[in-house]
Motif scaffolding. Structure first.
Motif, PDB file in Angstrom:
ATOM      1  N   UNK A  22      34.683  47.968  38.706  1.00 23.70           N
ATOM      2  CA  UNK A  22      35.687  48.322  39.694  1.00 23.70           C
ATOM      3  C   UNK A  22      35.261  47.811  41.074  1.00 23.70           C
ATOM      4  N   UNK A  23      36.231  47.341  41.840  1.00 27.12           N
ATOM      5  CA  UNK A  23      35.943  46.899  43.208  1.00 27.12           C
ATOM      6  C   UNK A  23      35.658  48.116  44.071  1.00 27.12           C
ATOM      7  N   UNK A  24      34.501  48.133  44.663  1.00 21.32           N
ATOM      8  CA  UNK A  24      34.106  49.281  45.485  1.00 21.32           C
ATOM      9  C   UNK A  24      33.901  48.839  46.936  1.00 21.32           C
ATOM     10  N   UNK A  25      34.411  49.650  47.846  1.00 23.24           N
ATOM     11  CA  UNK A  25      34.241  49.354  49.277  1.00 23.24           C
ATOM     12  C   UNK A  25      32.841  49.796  49.693  1.00 23.24           C
ATOM     13  N   UNK A  26      32.000  48.807  50.002  1.00 25.20           N
ATOM     14  CA  UNK A  26      30.621  49.093  50.380  1.00 25.20           C
ATOM     15  C   UNK A  26      30.428  48.742  51.850  1.00 25.20           C
ATOM     16  N   UNK A  27      29.975  49.696  52.625  1.00 30.73           N
ATOM     17  CA  UNK A  27      29.757  49.459  54.064  1.00 30.73           C
ATOM     18  C   UNK A  27      28.488  48.634  54.247  1.00 30.73           C
ATOM     19  N   UNK A  28      28.598  47.479  54.936  1.00 27.51           N
ATOM     20  CA  UNK A  28      27.403  46.659  55.166  1.00 27.51           C
ATOM     21  C   UNK A  28      26.512  47.281  56.243  1.00 27.51           C
ATOM     22  N   UNK A  29      25.242  46.944  56.196  1.00 26.90           N
ATOM     23  CA  UNK A  29      24.307  47.412  57.225  1.00 26.90           C
ATOM     24  C   UNK A  29      23.350  46.282  57.578  1.00 26.90           C
ATOM     25  N   UNK A  30      22.839  46.357  58.777  1.00 23.80           N
ATOM     26  CA  UNK A  30      21.948  45.319  59.302  1.00 23.80           C
ATOM     27  C   UNK A  30      20.507  45.706  59.015  1.00 23.80           C
ATOM     28  N   UNK A  31      19.788  44.766  58.469  1.00 22.34           N
ATOM     29  CA  UNK A  31      18.349  44.960  58.252  1.00 22.34           C
ATOM     30  C   UNK A  31      17.661  44.693  59.590  1.00 22.34           C
ATOM     31  N   UNK A  32      17.507  45.764  60.377  1.00 19.93           N
ATOM     32  CA  UNK A  32      16.999  45.619  61.743  1.00 19.93           C
ATOM     33  C   UNK A  32      15.562  45.104  61.780  1.00 19.93           C
ATOM     34  N   UNK A  58      14.666  41.833  63.809  1.00 17.18           N
ATOM     35  CA  UNK A  58      13.665  41.871  64.876  1.00 17.18           C
ATOM     36  C   UNK A  58      12.590  40.819  64.672  1.00 17.18           C
ATOM     37  N   UNK A  59      12.160  40.660  63.433  1.00 17.15           N
ATOM     38  CA  UNK A  59      11.150  39.639  63.153  1.00 17.15           C
ATOM     39  C   UNK A  59      11.672  38.239  63.464  1.00 17.15           C
ATOM     40  N   UNK A  60      12.931  38.009  63.158  1.00 23.49           N
ATOM     41  CA  UNK A  60      13.532  36.699  63.436  1.00 23.49           C
ATOM     42  C   UNK A  60      13.609  36.453  64.947  1.00 23.49           C
ATOM     43  N   UNK A 103      22.152  32.150  68.057  1.00 20.61           N
ATOM     44  CA  UNK A 103      23.278  33.048  68.318  1.00 20.61           C
ATOM     45  C   UNK A 103      23.262  34.189  67.310  1.00 20.61           C
ATOM     46  N   UNK A 104      23.912  35.273  67.690  1.00 20.43           N
ATOM     47  CA  UNK A 104      23.915  36.446  66.821  1.00 20.43           C
ATOM     48  C   UNK A 104      24.610  36.163  65.495  1.00 20.43           C
ATOM     49  N   UNK A 105      25.752  35.461  65.566  1.00 19.06           N
ATOM     50  CA  UNK A 105      26.460  35.193  64.317  1.00 19.06           C
ATOM     51  C   UNK A 105      25.635  34.309  63.393  1.00 19.06           C
ATOM     52  N   UNK A 106      24.847  33.410  63.953  1.00 16.41           N
ATOM     53  CA  UNK A 106      23.976  32.576  63.128  1.00 16.41           C
ATOM     54  C   UNK A 106      22.888  33.388  62.465  1.00 16.41           C
ATOM     55  N   UNK A 107      22.303  34.339  63.212  1.00 10.31           N
ATOM     56  CA  UNK A 107      21.261  35.186  62.637  1.00 10.31           C
ATOM     57  C   UNK A 107      21.823  36.101  61.537  1.00 10.31           C
ATOM     58  N   UNK A 108      22.992  36.664  61.804  1.00  7.11           N
ATOM     59  CA  UNK A 108      23.590  37.568  60.800  1.00  7.11           C
ATOM     60  C   UNK A 108      23.962  36.832  59.520  1.00  7.11           C
TER      61      UNK A 108
END
Length: 294
Positions: free
Chosen positions: A72-82, A86-88, A105-110
């Protein structure tokens, strides 16, 4: 114990998020247990327990069990591996940028692998264990339905089988009582046959009597009749006991056939032959039904 047919069908469906599953089981006639189990990729752990459950229920027959699973398709909330982010950032600060290299840039890192996590890995492991347990419970429910269907058809087969046995016993008794198999009847047929071969029609009565006795002994079907009576009683006992008696009933049906064939071969009269042919028809139908019983 109930009498069961080898023919049956059952389906059970259910859900254990994030999976939906469906079992489909079909059984048909077979000489032994021929089990074919089909599982989707990733659910091989169900193979042994599923086979064990089926083998406890299906003793004889070709059984095909299929499991289908959808996620089943489940809505999963994404989270940032801080920690990783930070290491990056520290790594970027420590690397001097050339003239032709722009700042990160932030979008590139994400977009880098591992920076954005969904948490599906941990959830899937726990969900898989629970789903497999639910699927096995669904298989048990499907086997209950399958057993009920096979038992219902088995009850109908018991009635049909009993009717065939009644007919065989009735015809066996008719053959037993047939006047044509009596020594006196054999003697009279021999007298008539010899009279046609001679113009005089006069014979040695003592020799005629001896020949009649020999022919009657050769054509005697007492042993075959006794065995037919015995097989009828044995088959009725098996039906009354129920359970997985299909093999033994099939064997008895073969024995019925042998005795009936011998009876026909020994027959010395058209009336007895007609009874024997009717017996062969009933025995063949009996054997067909025996092959449907577990």
């Amino acid at each position: 114990m109930t009498l069961a047919s080898m023919t049956g069908f059952a389906r059970q469906s259910g859900a254990a998020p994030p999976f939906r599953w469906s079992w489909e089981i079909k059984t048909v006639n077979s000489k032994g247990l021929d089990l074919r189990l089909r599982l989707p990729p990733g659910f091989d752990a169900l193979d042994l327990p599923a086979r064990g459950l089926i083998a406890k229920t299906v003793v004889r027959g070709a059984c095909q069990a299929n499991l289908s699973v959808t996620r089943e398709a489940a809505a999963v909330a994404p989270r940032v591996n801080r920690d990783l982010l930070g290491q990056l950032l520290e790594l970027i600060d420590s690397v001097p940028l050339g003239k032709n290299v722009g700042p990160a840039t932030l979008d590139g890192l994400l977009a880098l692998r591992g920076v954005i996590e969904t948490g599906e890995g941990d959830e899937d492991e726990a969900a898989l264990v629970e789903s497999q347990a639910a699927m096995l419970r669904g298989l048990e429910a499907a086997l209950v339905d399958l057993t009920a269907m096979r038992a219902a058809e088995g009850a109908a087969l018991r009635d049909v089988f009993g009717a065939r046995l009644d007919a065989i016993e009735r015809l066996t008794r008719a053959a037993d009582d047939c006047p044509a198999r009596k020594p006196e009847a054999v003697k009279e047929r021999l007298r008539a046959a010899l009279a046609q071969l001679s113009e005089l029609g006069r014979f040695d009565e003592a020799r005629l009597h001896q020949e009649a006795i020999l022919l009657a002994a050769k054509a005697d079907i007492r042993e075959e009749l006794d065995r037919l009576y015995s097989h009828v009683a044995a088959a009725r006992k098996l039906l009354a006991g129920g359970g997985a008696v299909g093999r033994r009933l099939d064997f008895l049906a073969q024995e019925f056939g042998r005795e009936t064939n011998t009876l026909c071969a020994k027959s010395n009269d058209s009336a007895l032959t007609a009874i024997g042919l009717d017996l062969k028809v009933e025995v063949e139908q009996l054997r067909e039904q025996a092959q449907n019983i577990e």
